[in-house]
Scaffold this motif. Structure first.
Motif, mmCIF file in Angstrom:
data_model
loop_
_atom_site.group_PDB
_atom_site.id
_atom_site.type_symbol
_atom_site.label_atom_id
_atom_site.label_comp_id
_atom_site.label_asym_id
_atom_site.label_seq_id
_atom_site.Cartn_x
_atom_site.Cartn_y
_atom_site.Cartn_z
ATOM 1 N N VAL A 101 0.864 -1.177 0.000
ATOM 2 C CA VAL A 101 0.000 0.000 0.000
ATOM 3 C C VAL A 101 0.902 1.229 0.000
ATOM 4 C CG1 VAL A 101 -1.743 1.335 1.237
ATOM 5 C CG2 VAL A 101 -1.862 -1.172 1.231
ATOM 6 N N LEU A 102 0.748 2.064 -1.024
ATOM 7 C CA LEU A 102 1.491 3.316 -1.098
ATOM 8 C C LEU A 102 0.527 4.469 -0.865
ATOM 9 C CD1 LEU A 102 2.919 1.256 -3.335
ATOM 10 C CD2 LEU A 102 4.292 3.285 -3.770
ATOM 11 N N ILE A 103 0.884 5.360 0.052
ATOM 12 C CA ILE A 103 0.086 6.548 0.329
ATOM 13 C C ILE A 103 0.947 7.770 0.019
ATOM 14 C CG2 ILE A 103 -1.283 7.814 2.021
ATOM 15 C CD1 ILE A 103 -2.438 5.089 1.426
ATOM 16 N N THR A 104 0.386 8.711 -0.727
ATOM 17 C CA THR A 104 1.161 9.868 -1.155
ATOM 18 C C THR A 104 1.204 10.970 -0.105
ATOM 19 O OG1 THR A 104 -0.769 10.825 -2.277
ATOM 20 C CG2 THR A 104 0.715 9.430 -3.596
ATOM 21 N N HIS A 105 0.051 11.227 0.575
ATOM 22 C CA HIS A 105 0.032 12.313 1.549
ATOM 23 C C HIS A 105 -1.182 12.225 2.456
ATOM 24 C CE1 HIS A 105 -2.412 13.966 -1.725
ATOM 25 N NE2 HIS A 105 -2.845 14.907 -0.907
ATOM 26 N N THR A 106 -1.337 13.202 3.334
ATOM 27 C CA THR A 106 -2.272 13.083 4.455
ATOM 28 C C THR A 106 -3.693 13.545 4.168
ATOM 29 O OG1 THR A 106 -1.545 15.266 5.240
ATOM 30 C CG2 THR A 106 -0.429 13.332 6.158
ATOM 31 N N ASN A 180 4.766 12.764 -1.113
ATOM 32 C CA ASN A 180 5.428 11.989 -2.166
ATOM 33 C C ASN A 180 4.565 11.790 -3.403
ATOM 34 O OD1 ASN A 180 7.637 11.489 -0.488
ATOM 35 N ND2 ASN A 180 6.921 9.460 0.119
ATOM 36 N N GLY A 181 5.234 11.712 -4.554
ATOM 37 C CA GLY A 181 4.762 10.956 -5.698
ATOM 38 C C GLY A 181 5.653 9.723 -5.741
ATOM 39 N N VAL A 193 3.419 7.824 -10.602
ATOM 40 C CA VAL A 193 2.137 8.216 -10.005
ATOM 41 C C VAL A 193 2.378 9.543 -9.289
ATOM 42 C CG1 VAL A 193 0.270 7.564 -8.457
ATOM 43 C CG2 VAL A 193 1.503 5.792 -9.730
ATOM 44 N N SER A 194 1.716 10.592 -9.731
ATOM 45 C CA SER A 194 2.073 11.942 -9.286
ATOM 46 C C SER A 194 1.618 12.274 -7.883
ATOM 47 C CB SER A 194 1.501 12.974 -10.264
ATOM 48 O OG SER A 194 0.097 13.095 -10.109
ATOM 49 N N GLY A 195 0.483 11.667 -7.401
ATOM 50 C CA GLY A 195 -0.118 12.217 -6.202
ATOM 51 C C GLY A 195 -0.550 13.646 -6.473
ATOM 52 N N ASP A 196 -0.680 14.451 -5.419
ATOM 53 C CA ASP A 196 -1.080 15.854 -5.580
ATOM 54 C C ASP A 196 0.168 16.711 -5.724
ATOM 55 O OD1 ASP A 196 -3.630 14.970 -5.249
ATOM 56 O OD2 ASP A 196 -4.128 16.306 -3.581
ATOM 57 N N THR A 197 0.353 17.302 -6.879
ATOM 58 C CA THR A 197 1.556 18.095 -7.108
ATOM 59 C C THR A 197 1.317 19.169 -8.148
ATOM 60 O OG1 THR A 197 3.941 17.965 -7.549
ATOM 61 C CG2 THR A 197 2.508 16.636 -8.958
ATOM 62 N N VAL A 214 -1.109 11.411 -13.940
ATOM 63 C CA VAL A 214 -0.836 12.819 -13.644
ATOM 64 C C VAL A 214 -2.123 13.503 -13.195
ATOM 65 C CG1 VAL A 214 -0.011 14.988 -14.597
ATOM 66 C CG2 VAL A 214 1.060 12.852 -15.311
ATOM 67 N N SER A 215 -2.045 14.162 -12.034
ATOM 68 C CA SER A 215 -3.224 14.846 -11.477
ATOM 69 C C SER A 215 -3.385 16.224 -12.106
ATOM 70 C CB SER A 215 -3.072 14.983 -9.953
ATOM 71 O OG SER A 215 -1.912 15.721 -9.631
ATOM 72 N N MET A 216 -4.633 16.666 -12.216
ATOM 73 C CA MET A 216 -4.919 17.990 -12.777
ATOM 74 C C MET A 216 -6.294 18.443 -12.311
ATOM 75 S SD MET A 216 -5.193 16.692 -16.740
ATOM 76 C CE MET A 216 -3.697 15.715 -16.562
ATOM 77 N N ASN A 217 -6.335 19.102 -11.175
ATOM 78 C CA ASN A 217 -7.600 19.690 -10.710
ATOM 79 C C ASN A 217 -7.295 20.993 -9.982
ATOM 80 O OD1 ASN A 217 -6.474 18.413 -8.418
ATOM 81 N ND2 ASN A 217 -8.473 18.134 -7.479
ATOM 82 N N GLU A 218 -7.958 22.034 -10.425
ATOM 83 C CA GLU A 218 -7.710 23.362 -9.866
ATOM 84 C C GLU A 218 -8.659 23.638 -8.696
ATOM 85 O OE1 GLU A 218 -6.286 26.347 -13.027
ATOM 86 O OE2 GLU A 218 -7.891 25.217 -14.033
ATOM 87 N N PRO A 219 -8.178 24.313 -7.653
ATOM 88 C CA PRO A 219 -6.845 24.915 -7.495
ATOM 89 C C PRO A 219 -5.858 24.026 -6.742
ATOM 90 C CG PRO A 219 -8.255 25.670 -5.726
ATOM 91 C CD PRO A 219 -9.090 24.711 -6.552
ATOM 92 N N TYR A 220 -6.185 22.749 -6.585
ATOM 93 C CA TYR A 220 -5.387 21.902 -5.697
ATOM 94 C C TYR A 220 -4.067 21.426 -6.319
ATOM 95 C CZ TYR A 220 -9.904 21.730 -3.328
ATOM 96 O OH TYR A 220 -11.078 22.065 -2.703
ATOM 97 N N THR A 221 -4.102 21.046 -7.595
ATOM 98 C CA THR A 221 -2.883 20.511 -8.221
ATOM 99 C C THR A 221 -2.565 21.338 -9.470
ATOM 100 O OG1 THR A 221 -4.103 18.804 -9.464
ATOM 101 C CG2 THR A 221 -3.309 18.219 -7.272
ATOM 102 N N MET A 222 -2.595 20.734 -10.647
ATOM 103 C CA MET A 222 -2.197 21.438 -11.870
ATOM 104 C C MET A 222 -3.396 21.786 -12.740
ATOM 105 S SD MET A 222 1.279 19.409 -13.047
ATOM 106 C CE MET A 222 0.774 17.744 -12.611
ATOM 107 N N SER A 223 -3.238 22.860 -13.503
ATOM 108 C CA SER A 223 -4.167 23.128 -14.595
ATOM 109 C C SER A 223 -3.830 22.173 -15.734
ATOM 110 C CB SER A 223 -4.017 24.573 -15.068
ATOM 111 O OG SER A 223 -2.725 24.761 -15.658
ATOM 112 N N ILE A 224 -4.693 22.068 -16.722
ATOM 113 C CA ILE A 224 -4.371 21.191 -17.852
ATOM 114 C C ILE A 224 -3.152 21.709 -18.610
ATOM 115 C CG2 ILE A 224 -6.702 20.259 -18.111
ATOM 116 C CD1 ILE A 224 -7.095 22.218 -20.457
ATOM 117 N N ASP A 225 -2.954 23.022 -18.611
ATOM 118 C CA ASP A 225 -1.786 23.594 -19.302
ATOM 119 C C ASP A 225 -0.491 23.206 -18.604
ATOM 120 O OD1 ASP A 225 -2.974 25.817 -21.355
ATOM 121 O OD2 ASP A 225 -4.209 25.640 -19.565
#
Length: 285
Positions: A101-106, A180-181, A193-197, A214-225
């Protein structure tokens, strides 16, 4: 010609040596297994979970199971691997007793104690940063391996590398150095596996990635750009965008993300999948 008795042991040695060399030449080297295989055959192996050739050097012997949001499973060479299981143990019936089991963050959509409590962790090794280890102190795993950014772990002959995962520009949500990723080397396959970055500069140095989540959700991680810019720098063979539900409940424009990637890195394939299907919907399909 007469052969004396004293020469017989030497002749027998040469005979056995010749037979051994002949047998060795008749076997394919482990690194060459699958080298002459057709694309059709490789695709068939990839499509069937529980690939019997996993671990033999065969092309892409990693089976991937997209579960929900930022949660996925991998099955490789008899190992069940779960990453950030979230939103109820019933989603993970096929991985109810994971080996790793890998966990990236809290954050609770990645470190979900209720979901983890519903799994059989009696043989599971937990891999996570220190903050997660502290947060999961009440759960009993078979083993625990704390990895900070840049640390590596040899897990049963498979390499796990912890890579940075933080917001760019800096925010309190995902601070630099704490989360972590992961890059997993499973046989010949390297999976990121990126996790939230955000598009951290260190990540743009990653190379030889076969598959990237790769994660992409605003405003938490990345924009699609910014996600497309990161993918263009890494140039994985295949990118599978995940974790793409924005704060307002909308979804990132994955078709536009694919267009941006193909514009700047046409050799990178983009696989668009639905990571927000409810368990009963999956069963009906």
């Amino acid at each position: 010609m007469t052969i004396s008795a004293k020469h017989i042991p030497h002749l027998l040695f040469l005979l056995f040596l010749s037979l051994a060399l002949f047998a060795a030449c008749g076997r394919p080297d482990g690194e060459d297994i699958g080298e002459e295989q057709s694309d059709r055959e490789v695709d068939e192996f990839i499509e069937h979970p529980g690939n019997p050739l996993a671990g033999s050097g065969q092309a892409s012997p990693v089976d991937v199971f997209p579960f929900y949001h930022g949660s996925l499973g991998m099955r490789y060479a008899g190992l069940d691997i779960l990453i950030d299981p979230y939103d109820g143990a019933e989603r993970y019936e096929r991985f109810s007793a994971p080996d790793l089991v890998l966990i990236t963050h809290t954050h609770p959509d990645h470190m979900d104690t209720k979901t983890l409590s519903g799994l059989d962790l009696s043989k599971a090794t937990l891999v996570a940063p220190q903050a997660v280890m502290n947060g999961l102190s009440g759960l009993k795993f078979a083993e625990r391996e704390m990895l900070a950014n840049g640390d590596t772990l040899d897990y049963k002959g498979n390499l796990i590398l912890a890579v940075p995962a933080y917001n760019v520009p800096p925010t309190n949500g995902h601070p630099k150095g704490q989360f972590n990723g992961y890059v997993l080397e499973l046989g010949k396959e390297r999976v990121y596996v990126s996790g939230d970055t955000g598009p951290a500069p260190e990540l743009k140095e990653l190379r030889n990635i076969d598959m990237a989540f790769v994660s992409m959700n605003e405003p938490y991680t990345m924009s699609i750009d910014s996600a497309a810019s990161l993918v263009t720098a890494i140039r994985p063979k295949l990118v599978r965008p995940y974790h793409y539900r924005n704060k307002d409940g909308s979804f990132a424009d994955l078709k536009e993300f694919r267009r941006l990637v193909q514009e700047d890195a046409p050799g990178v394939r983009v696989l668009i999948e639905d990571w927000y299907v409810e368990p009963d919907e999956k069963e009906s399909k």
